[in-house]
Write an enzyme that holds these catalytic residues in place. Structure first.
Site, PDB file in Angstrom:
ATOM      1  N   GLU A 323       0.823  -1.199   0.000  1.00 30.73           N
ATOM      2  CA  GLU A 323       0.000   0.000   0.000  1.00 30.73           C
ATOM      3  C   GLU A 323       0.862   1.255   0.000  1.00 30.73           C
ATOM      4  O   GLU A 323       1.757   1.393   0.854  1.00 30.73           O
ATOM      5  CB  GLU A 323      -0.904   0.024   1.237  1.00 30.73           C
ATOM      6  CG  GLU A 323      -1.871  -1.142   1.318  1.00 30.73           C
ATOM      7  CD  GLU A 323      -2.652  -1.165   2.616  1.00 30.73           C
ATOM      8  OE1 GLU A 323      -3.726  -1.781   2.636  1.00 30.73           O
ATOM      9  OE2 GLU A 323      -2.184  -0.590   3.622  1.00 30.73           O
ATOM     10  N   CYS A 324       0.607   2.143  -0.920  1.00 31.52           N
ATOM     11  CA  CYS A 324       1.227   3.471  -0.966  1.00 31.52           C
ATOM     12  C   CYS A 324       2.750   3.379  -0.857  1.00 31.52           C
ATOM     13  O   CYS A 324       3.408   2.998  -1.811  1.00 31.52           O
ATOM     14  CB  CYS A 324       0.630   4.362   0.114  1.00 31.52           C
ATOM     15  SG  CYS A 324       0.808   6.135  -0.202  1.00 31.52           S
ATOM     16  N   GLY A 325       3.337   3.695   0.293  1.00 28.79           N
ATOM     17  CA  GLY A 325       4.786   3.610   0.428  1.00 28.79           C
ATOM     18  C   GLY A 325       5.313   2.216   0.161  1.00 28.79           C
ATOM     19  O   GLY A 325       6.412   2.038  -0.383  1.00 28.79           O
ATOM     20  N   SER A 416      -1.167  -0.799  -4.624  1.00 28.73           N
ATOM     21  CA  SER A 416      -1.924   0.404  -4.976  1.00 28.73           C
ATOM     22  C   SER A 416      -1.536   1.538  -4.037  1.00 28.73           C
ATOM     23  O   SER A 416      -0.925   1.325  -2.988  1.00 28.73           O
ATOM     24  CB  SER A 416      -3.426   0.141  -4.867  1.00 28.73           C
ATOM     25  OG  SER A 416      -4.164   1.310  -5.158  1.00 28.73           O
TER      26      SER A 416
END
Length: 431
Positions: A323-325, A416
């Site tokens: 997720e993200c990072g 994502s």
């Protein structure tokens, strides 16, 4: 059914000081020897960390967009059962939701049937707060404004005008907080900084001492003491046998407590550091949570053994949620704000860049294989040369606007910018 202090701290708008006052109250109650249970409305994964520091107890997200009302009620009851007081910090303005009141602090206060303490920035106003208080008190009959704390008030004479307004409106004045530069919370990279614990603890102590001088906290506890029904004991769910590994260090730490609790039901959870460790534990499922990889690029890139270990796991079909990072870490490279490039895992043949930073945030509804998942997006980076051919599903905003955010699935790697919430569902359904 017993009585206990339980309340939601809200404000007419962001910037009123509710976060500072919440942390001061949490520490004051902790210092009194009370077992206090903190909560946070909305998807913020940073305020909960600071609540935990202030209260000495894990803080729980309450979110009626990312989860059902029943789930919110259940976890509030679950974590409040053994507490002597429950303190919920609101999000944004009291009535600000994903759409009108949906997901707002007001909606959660009504759902939980708890009173509201309003924090009002009174720096440049006096008796004129009367119509503001009247509006907030009477706008929606499903909630109860129990009392008001006025922030940025520097004299007793100023406070007297504000008390007059409260008396005429019929709201209990609970005191005021003078401006004090010595009790300001440190600024953060994405909100409140996860800073040195000793320094932060000192600031929280100062906040607690500062507000207790001019806020009638005992009166607050008295007017917010309301009936609480303890949760009935339920039959424990059968625990799974998966080996689950979660990234957790300074670079990766944006997690929801209920997500981790759900993972614990699926099997044995272990933690590792992509910054410090050189070996990946044996695992059936790897969770690369979001965080601040952009602040540790040199160190992450230099840890070649860990990069190789995770890459090998991915290439051999290992299940990964990033997720993200965590997704940025999977890319070929991350580019810092000055254009410097740092090699990363290379699982996703694309680049994540901190150049030309622009904030992108909001609730997200993700539809994959006719299944709905919910989460939140909050980042300043962007993707370059994105591997669009591995895009799956569709992502929408809270108002059902289709977003250009991508959910990638490459082999058994799902990644994502969305931070998913799966406190009441099995995230393994994504695979």
């Amino acid at each position: 059914m017993n009585q206990k202090p339980q309340f939601l701290i809200a404000a007419p708008s962001s910037g009123s000081g509710k976060t500072t006052i919440t942390q001061g109250l949490l520490r004051y109650l902790k210092n009194k020897g009370m077992h206090v249970q903190p909560f946070k409305c909305g998807p913020d994964y940073l305020d909960t960390k600071h609540h935990a520091w202030a209260a000495g107890n894990v803080s729980i997200n309450l979110d009626t967009f990312m989860s059902s009302s029943e789930h919110v009620s259940n976890i509030y009851n679950k974590y409040s059962t053994d507490s002597e007081a429950s303190v919920v910090e609101g999000v944004m303005g009291l009535f600000d939701g994903a759409k009108k009141m949906e997901g707002s602090s007001a909606q959660i206060a009504e759902l939980l049937d708890i009173p509201i303490i309003l924090v009002v920035n009174a720096k440049a106003t006096a008796y004129s707060v009367a119509p503001l208080l009247y509006g907030f008190k009477n706008f929606y009959p499903g909630i109860k404004i129990a009392g008001v704390i006025f922030n940025f008030v520097n004299s007793e004479s100023h406070y007297q005008f504000l008390k007059d307004a409260c008396e005429d409106v019929g709201v209990t004045p609970l005191g005021y907080v003078p401006r004090n530069e010595g009790v300001n919370l440190p600024s953060r990279h994405l909100g409140l900084q996860i800073t040195d614990a000793t320094q932060y603890d000192s600031i929280i102590e100062k906040i607690a001492s500062h507000i207790s001088k001019t806020v009638d906290i005992e009166k607050l506890l008295e007017i917010c003491s309301t009936p609480f029904q303890k949760q009935l004991q339920t039959t424990p769910k059968t625990k799974g046998n998966l080996k689950i590994t979660v990234a957790k260090d300074e670079a990766f730490n944006f997690t929801y407590h209920e997500n981790l609790s759900a993972l614990n039901q699926l099997g044995e959870v272990s933690y590792f550091s992509p910054l410090q460790d050189e070996e990946l534990p044996e695992t059936d499922f790897l969770y690369l949570a979001g965080g601040y990889p952009e602040l540790y690029l040199k160190q992450l890139s230099a840890n070649v053994k860990m990069r190789e270990a995770i890459s090998t796991y991915c290439e051999n079909g290992g299940k990964v949620l990033a997720e993200c990072g965590g997704m940025m870490y999977l890319c070929d490279e991350i580019i810092d704000s000055k254009g410097g490039s740092y090699p990363m895992l290379g699982i996703l043949k694309q680049k994540a860049s901190m150049e030309n930073m622009k904030l992108k945030l909001g609730y997200r509804k993700v539809i994959v294989d006719n299944q709905e998942y919910f989460g939140h997006e909050f980042h300043y980076s962007n993707l370059m040369e994105a591997e669009n051919e591995f895009s799956i599903g569709e992502i929408y905003s809270a108002r059902n606007k289709k977003m250009d955010t991508i959910l990638f699935r490459k082999n058994n790697v799902v990644a994502s910018y969305v931070h998913f919430y799966w406190g009441e569902r099995n995230i393994m359904d994504l695979f």
